[in-house]
Design a protein around this motif. Structure first.
Motif, mmCIF file in Angstrom:
data_model
loop_
_atom_site.group_PDB
_atom_site.id
_atom_site.type_symbol
_atom_site.label_atom_id
_atom_site.label_comp_id
_atom_site.label_asym_id
_atom_site.label_seq_id
_atom_site.Cartn_x
_atom_site.Cartn_y
_atom_site.Cartn_z
ATOM 1 N N ASP A 89 0.881 -1.277 -0.162
ATOM 2 C CA ASP A 89 0.008 -0.009 -0.092
ATOM 3 C C ASP A 89 0.917 1.417 0.209
ATOM 4 O OD1 ASP A 89 -1.605 2.223 0.626
ATOM 5 O OD2 ASP A 89 -2.899 1.041 2.213
ATOM 6 N N PRO A 90 1.039 1.757 -1.304
ATOM 7 C CA PRO A 90 1.792 3.072 -1.130
ATOM 8 C C PRO A 90 1.470 4.138 -0.386
ATOM 9 C CG PRO A 90 0.748 2.627 -3.243
ATOM 10 C CD PRO A 90 0.664 1.584 -2.521
ATOM 11 N N GLY A 91 0.014 4.316 -0.208
ATOM 12 C CA GLY A 91 -0.389 5.579 0.502
ATOM 13 C C GLY A 91 -0.166 5.498 1.799
ATOM 14 N N ARG A 92 -0.133 4.229 2.435
ATOM 15 C CA ARG A 92 0.154 3.796 3.766
ATOM 16 C C ARG A 92 1.440 4.092 4.182
ATOM 17 N NH1 ARG A 92 -1.229 4.373 8.627
ATOM 18 N NH2 ARG A 92 -0.608 2.646 10.194
ATOM 19 N N VAL A 93 2.573 3.436 3.085
ATOM 20 C CA VAL A 93 3.837 3.681 3.366
ATOM 21 C C VAL A 93 4.236 5.016 3.439
ATOM 22 C CG1 VAL A 93 6.232 3.431 2.322
ATOM 23 C CG2 VAL A 93 4.424 1.389 2.117
ATOM 24 N N GLY B 232 15.820 -2.175 -7.393
ATOM 25 C CA GLY B 232 15.053 -1.177 -7.222
ATOM 26 C C GLY B 232 15.492 -0.051 -6.079
ATOM 27 N N VAL B 233 15.673 -0.631 -4.941
ATOM 28 C CA VAL B 233 16.211 0.066 -3.767
ATOM 29 C C VAL B 233 17.394 1.121 -4.105
ATOM 30 C CG1 VAL B 233 17.166 -0.092 -1.361
ATOM 31 C CG2 VAL B 233 15.309 -1.237 -2.136
ATOM 32 N N LEU B 234 18.524 0.461 -4.557
ATOM 33 C CA LEU B 234 19.687 1.333 -4.886
ATOM 34 C C LEU B 234 19.481 2.429 -6.094
ATOM 35 C CD1 LEU B 234 22.265 -1.328 -4.210
ATOM 36 C CD2 LEU B 234 21.767 0.510 -3.005
ATOM 37 N N LEU B 235 18.390 2.074 -6.788
ATOM 38 C CA LEU B 235 18.085 3.078 -8.013
ATOM 39 C C LEU B 235 17.661 4.169 -7.486
ATOM 40 C CD1 LEU B 235 17.936 3.477 -11.137
ATOM 41 C CD2 LEU B 235 15.769 2.186 -10.981
ATOM 42 N N VAL B 236 16.439 4.080 -6.496
ATOM 43 C CA VAL B 236 15.775 5.227 -6.029
ATOM 44 C C VAL B 236 16.495 5.557 -4.957
ATOM 45 C CG1 VAL B 236 13.835 4.198 -7.039
ATOM 46 C CG2 VAL B 236 14.111 3.796 -4.558
ATOM 47 N N HIS B 237 17.010 5.192 -4.179
ATOM 48 C CA HIS B 237 17.882 5.908 -3.025
ATOM 49 C C HIS B 237 19.315 5.271 -2.908
ATOM 50 C CE1 HIS B 237 18.619 6.966 0.988
ATOM 51 N NE2 HIS B 237 17.567 6.670 1.471
ATOM 52 N N PRO B 238 20.343 5.755 -3.859
ATOM 53 C CA PRO B 238 21.536 5.327 -3.884
ATOM 54 C C PRO B 238 22.306 5.256 -2.632
ATOM 55 C CG PRO B 238 20.986 7.058 -5.749
ATOM 56 C CD PRO B 238 19.940 7.083 -4.562
ATOM 57 N N GLN B 239 21.971 6.023 -1.463
ATOM 58 C CA GLN B 239 22.887 6.175 -0.534
ATOM 59 C C GLN B 239 22.377 5.056 0.329
ATOM 60 O OE1 GLN B 239 21.232 9.149 -1.566
ATOM 61 N NE2 GLN B 239 23.191 9.536 -2.647
ATOM 62 N N ALA B 240 21.441 4.056 -0.012
ATOM 63 C CA ALA B 240 20.971 3.030 1.027
ATOM 64 C C ALA B 240 22.011 1.968 1.043
ATOM 65 C CB ALA B 240 19.673 2.516 0.418
ATOM 66 N N PRO C 135 9.763 -2.973 -0.854
ATOM 67 C CA PRO C 135 11.106 -2.311 -0.516
ATOM 68 C C PRO C 135 11.328 -1.095 -1.315
ATOM 69 C CG PRO C 135 11.273 -4.594 -0.308
ATOM 70 C CD PRO C 135 10.188 -4.536 -0.996
ATOM 71 N N VAL C 136 10.938 -0.955 -2.477
ATOM 72 C CA VAL C 136 11.300 0.016 -3.722
ATOM 73 C C VAL C 136 10.358 1.301 -3.153
ATOM 74 C CG1 VAL C 136 11.269 0.768 -5.993
ATOM 75 C CG2 VAL C 136 11.854 -1.580 -5.372
ATOM 76 N N ARG C 137 8.998 0.820 -3.019
ATOM 77 C CA ARG C 137 7.841 1.926 -2.386
ATOM 78 C C ARG C 137 8.799 2.687 -0.885
ATOM 79 N NH1 ARG C 137 4.266 -2.337 -3.228
ATOM 80 N NH2 ARG C 137 3.111 -1.696 -5.198
ATOM 81 N N LEU C 138 9.130 1.475 -0.106
ATOM 82 C CA LEU C 138 9.725 2.122 1.050
ATOM 83 C C LEU C 138 10.932 3.121 0.718
ATOM 84 C CD1 LEU C 138 9.695 1.991 4.076
ATOM 85 C CD2 LEU C 138 11.203 -0.037 3.955
ATOM 86 N N ALA C 139 11.836 2.462 -0.226
ATOM 87 C CA ALA C 139 13.266 3.276 -0.327
ATOM 88 C C ALA C 139 12.686 4.724 -1.012
ATOM 89 C CB ALA C 139 14.069 2.342 -1.378
ATOM 90 N N MET C 140 11.586 4.584 -1.625
ATOM 91 C CA MET C 140 11.290 5.940 -2.553
ATOM 92 C C MET C 140 10.856 6.892 -1.337
ATOM 93 S SD MET C 140 9.100 4.574 -5.595
ATOM 94 C CE MET C 140 8.316 6.349 -6.341
ATOM 95 N N ALA C 141 9.948 6.467 -0.295
ATOM 96 C CA ALA C 141 9.704 7.517 0.833
ATOM 97 C C ALA C 141 10.686 7.628 1.530
ATOM 98 C CB ALA C 141 8.521 6.627 1.547
ATOM 99 N N ALA C 142 11.671 6.678 1.561
ATOM 100 C CA ALA C 142 12.825 7.162 2.702
ATOM 101 C C ALA C 142 13.531 8.127 2.191
ATOM 102 C CB ALA C 142 13.880 5.887 2.983
ATOM 103 N N ALA C 143 13.913 8.087 0.604
ATOM 104 C CA ALA C 143 14.397 9.161 -0.048
ATOM 105 C C ALA C 143 13.689 10.590 0.262
ATOM 106 C CB ALA C 143 14.813 8.747 -1.316
ATOM 107 N N LYS C 144 12.285 10.418 -0.094
ATOM 108 C CA LYS C 144 11.614 11.735 0.011
ATOM 109 C C LYS C 144 11.717 12.202 1.210
ATOM 110 C CE LYS C 144 6.678 12.825 -0.164
ATOM 111 N NZ LYS C 144 5.268 12.223 -0.377
ATOM 112 N N TYR C 145 11.663 11.683 2.340
ATOM 113 C CA TYR C 145 11.752 12.205 3.774
ATOM 114 C C TYR C 145 13.365 12.477 4.396
ATOM 115 C CZ TYR C 145 6.791 12.071 3.445
ATOM 116 O OH TYR C 145 5.336 11.999 3.375
ATOM 117 N N GLY C 146 14.140 11.797 3.706
ATOM 118 C CA GLY C 146 15.496 12.229 3.999
ATOM 119 C C GLY C 146 15.894 11.278 5.063
#
Length: 280
Positions: A50-54, A135-143, A83-94
């Motif tokens: 659920d991307p909205g919930r993430v 996917g994780v490293l693509l959207v959040h390279p510092q992960a 995990p890719v949805r999570l990585a996108m949100a982590a990148a978004k919120y720093g």
């Protein structure tokens, strides 16, 4: 520091919560069906599909660090896409992100695998884990993507045992059919060592792929004997077999080489022969 543990009610997640709380961090954890028993964590329901919930959980928690210790087995939507949805949100919120992956991304064709080896999975679960890594490293390279192997604990009560430990106890008691394979080889790691190493990587400037497994390659049967001796069971009652003669899918011999990562860690990743014979 606020730490968000995804999959906090699972075995590794429980240990991560224990260690982050002990270190004095504000600890938040997620669950799918029911919260864990750790009272020193705030619990949030979260379905990674659920991307909205993430996004909502990430926005509310404001985590400095997110550790994804969840396991969706072969469910592509959970294990690969979640995990890719999570990585996108982590990148978004720093938020700093550590994503736990698996030696299932490898086929076993070359036996020994260091961090430079490219995934070549032979199961749906392995393919999902490999896709998540990319996917994780693509959207959040510092992960950090941390591959690990069989995770083992200290036995304890029935509810505290991980799958392999439960299987050993049930086989020794004669309450379970099956065998422990002599040709199914991995590099097990103790859950306390793994959690400490993950948090150490998280608190540094590491990025990219790292291997966190023990130095001892052992077969499922050899590991079973070590666990049986540790727990006072009759190891002679453990039946043996060959995975190559079974219909079970998956790699036979996969040995994660963690030496490059270990050189930069204070945490020692003990081998099975050590952690099954000495206290943590």
């Amino acid at each position: 520091m606020t730490v968000l543990v995804i999959g906090g009610s699972d075995f590794l997640g429980t240990e991560l919560i224990r260690q982050t709380a002990r270190a004095g961090h504000t600890t938040v954890a997620t669950y799918v069906t029911r919260p864990g028993t750790a009272s020193h964590a705030a619990w949030y329901p979260l379905d990674l599909r659920d991307p909205g919930r993430v996004d909502a959980v990430m926005a509310e928690v404001g985590a400095d660090l997110v550790v994804n210790a969840s396991s969706g087995h072969a469910d592509w939507a959970v294990t690969a896409q979640g995990p890719v949805r999570l990585a996108m949100a982590a990148a978004k919120y720093g938020s700093r992100l550590v994503h736990v992956s698996s030696d299932a991304v490898f086929s076993g064709a070359r036996v020994h695998y260091d961090e430079s080896c490219l995934p070549d999975p032979v199961t749906l679960y392995g393919a999902a884990k490999a896709a998540a890594e990319t996917g994780v490293l693509l959207v959040h390279p510092q992960a950090v993507v941390a591959r690990t192997s069989l995770i083992i604990g200290d036995g304890g009560s029935v509810h505290e045992r991980v799958v392999h430990e439960r299987v050993v106890h049930e086989l020794a008691a004669g309450t379970r059919d099956g065998a422990l394979f002599n040709d199914d080889i991995r590099c097990p790691v103790h859950v306390a060592d793994l959690a400490a190493a993950l948090l150490e990587l998280a608190c540094g400037d590491a990025a990219g792929v790292h291997h966190l497994a023990g130095p001892d390659p052992v077969s499922r049967h050899e590991l079973g004997i070590l666990i049986a001796r540790r727990d006072g069971l009759d190891a002679s009652r453990l039946p043996t077999g060959l995975r190559a003669h079974s219909t079970l899918p998956g790699a036979l011999d996969v040995r994660l080489d963690s030496r490059a990562t270990q050189r930069n860690l204070r945490t020692t990743l003990r081998g099975a022969h050590q952690f099954c014979t000495t206290p943590a």
